[in-house]
Design a protein around this motif. Sequence first.
Motif, short mmCIF file in Angstrom:
data_model
loop_
_atom_site.label_atom_id
_atom_site.label_comp_id
_atom_site.label_asym_id
_atom_site.label_seq_id
_atom_site.Cartn_x
_atom_site.Cartn_y
_atom_site.Cartn_z
N ARG A 93 0.80 -1.22 0.00
CA ARG A 93 0.00 0.00 0.00
C ARG A 93 0.84 1.27 0.00
O ARG A 93 0.41 2.29 -0.53
CB ARG A 93 -0.92 0.00 1.23
CG ARG A 93 -1.97 -1.10 1.21
CD ARG A 93 -2.82 -1.07 2.47
NE ARG A 93 -3.83 -2.14 2.45
CZ ARG A 93 -4.64 -2.39 3.47
NH1 ARG A 93 -4.57 -1.67 4.57
NH2 ARG A 93 -5.52 -3.37 3.39
N ASN A 102 -11.35 -3.93 -9.63
CA ASN A 102 -10.08 -3.32 -9.22
C ASN A 102 -8.89 -4.26 -9.35
O ASN A 102 -7.81 -3.96 -8.81
CB ASN A 102 -10.18 -2.81 -7.78
CG ASN A 102 -11.19 -1.69 -7.65
OD1 ASN A 102 -11.19 -0.74 -8.43
ND2 ASN A 102 -12.06 -1.80 -6.67
N ASP A 119 -5.75 -5.47 -10.56
CA ASP A 119 -4.73 -4.74 -11.31
C ASP A 119 -4.34 -5.42 -12.62
O ASP A 119 -4.25 -4.76 -13.66
CB ASP A 119 -3.47 -4.56 -10.46
CG ASP A 119 -3.63 -3.49 -9.40
OD1 ASP A 119 -4.72 -2.88 -9.35
OD2 ASP A 119 -2.69 -3.25 -8.63
N GLN A 151 -8.25 4.64 -14.20
CA GLN A 151 -8.31 3.91 -12.94
C GLN A 151 -6.92 3.54 -12.44
O GLN A 151 -6.62 3.65 -11.24
CB GLN A 151 -9.16 2.64 -13.12
CG GLN A 151 -10.64 2.93 -13.34
CD GLN A 151 -11.40 1.69 -13.75
OE1 GLN A 151 -10.84 0.62 -13.98
NE2 GLN A 151 -12.72 1.82 -13.85
N LYS A 211 -4.83 4.88 -9.02
CA LYS A 211 -4.16 4.00 -8.06
C LYS A 211 -2.73 4.45 -7.82
O LYS A 211 -2.23 4.46 -6.69
CB LYS A 211 -4.17 2.56 -8.56
CG LYS A 211 -5.52 1.88 -8.50
CD LYS A 211 -5.39 0.45 -8.97
CE LYS A 211 -6.73 -0.25 -8.98
NZ LYS A 211 -6.62 -1.65 -9.43
N GLU A 212 -2.04 4.82 -8.90
CA GLU A 212 -0.66 5.27 -8.76
C GLU A 212 -0.59 6.56 -7.97
O GLU A 212 0.29 6.74 -7.11
CB GLU A 212 -0.03 5.46 -10.14
CG GLU A 212 1.42 5.92 -10.11
CD GLU A 212 2.35 4.91 -9.46
OE1 GLU A 212 3.44 5.32 -9.01
OE2 GLU A 212 1.99 3.72 -9.37
N GLU A 243 -2.71 7.51 -5.70
CA GLU A 243 -3.01 7.16 -4.32
C GLU A 243 -1.77 6.59 -3.64
O GLU A 243 -1.47 6.91 -2.50
CB GLU A 243 -4.15 6.14 -4.27
CG GLU A 243 -4.55 5.76 -2.86
CD GLU A 243 -5.65 4.71 -2.85
OE1 GLU A 243 -6.26 4.53 -1.79
OE2 GLU A 243 -5.86 4.07 -3.89
N TYR A 244 -1.03 5.75 -4.38
CA TYR A 244 0.21 5.19 -3.84
C TYR A 244 1.21 6.28 -3.52
O TYR A 244 1.81 6.32 -2.45
CB TYR A 244 0.78 4.18 -4.83
CG TYR A 244 2.29 4.05 -4.80
CD1 TYR A 244 2.92 3.57 -3.67
CD2 TYR A 244 3.05 4.40 -5.92
CE1 TYR A 244 4.30 3.45 -3.63
CE2 TYR A 244 4.43 4.28 -5.88
CZ TYR A 244 5.05 3.80 -4.74
OH TYR A 244 6.40 3.70 -4.70
#
Length: 256
Positions: free
Chosen positions: A30, A213, A215, A241, A245-246, A248-249
């Motif tokens: 995460r 979701n 990946d 999408q 995610k990237e 958010e990381y």
Amino acid sequence: VVSTQSTGPRKLLPRMTRSLVRSAVKLWIRRRDTVGVERVLDNARQSAVTQRNEPALALVESSHALLVACAHSDLPAADKILTKAVERVDNASASLPPSDELTHARLRVHWNAALYAHWVENDYDRAEEHYRTALSIAPHDLALRVSHARMFIDRGNGKSDYATARRLIKDILVTDPQCVGALTWLAFLVETIDRQHDEAERLYEQALSINPNYDEAQRNYMVFLLDKGRNPERAAELRYQLVLKEKEYVYKRGPA
């Protein structure tokens, strides 16, 4: 080496060790928090050493080896740590009474060793050896079975490897028709080997209808659509999408 069957506080160690290792995995997936992962694994290692618990120590060592390889790119050190972990857990298996903890540790150590050989070293013969050991312990674990099938796709040593991967994936889908990983990699084979693009698109959509979701399904499907010039709106949606995610990381990870 001591038995893990004793009474008292030592009984708490297996659950605690698993919890700490899971926490380390979550931190890495995460947040890519290398320092945090090392801190958690060090706590788990100290607990295992204090209790002289060989299976728990082997589990921690194998997880640490993956961190050393992926976060620090120190492959010689990672290989040394992992080899020691495999030897430790196999020796424990030969000398200690059977237990759930020992079974779990041996499964995870050999699975980690398979992943290391598969993803880091691209040593597929070595990976196959560890996958087979792990599968002998947990033959019904779907994630393990998908990873094993994926190895044959990645090796791609002629038609026989792709045929083996297809057979393994179809066996998984007999067990669980909703297995997203199996559907994703069947779609990949249908796309790249069979060149049946309509069927590949159907399978990718089926996988994402189960887990929107996932990946690998998102990424494989996006690349497929872009390469084939199909459904640009769907490709753009998938790309968006993945970008989210990237971001958010990066946000969770914070400044470098």
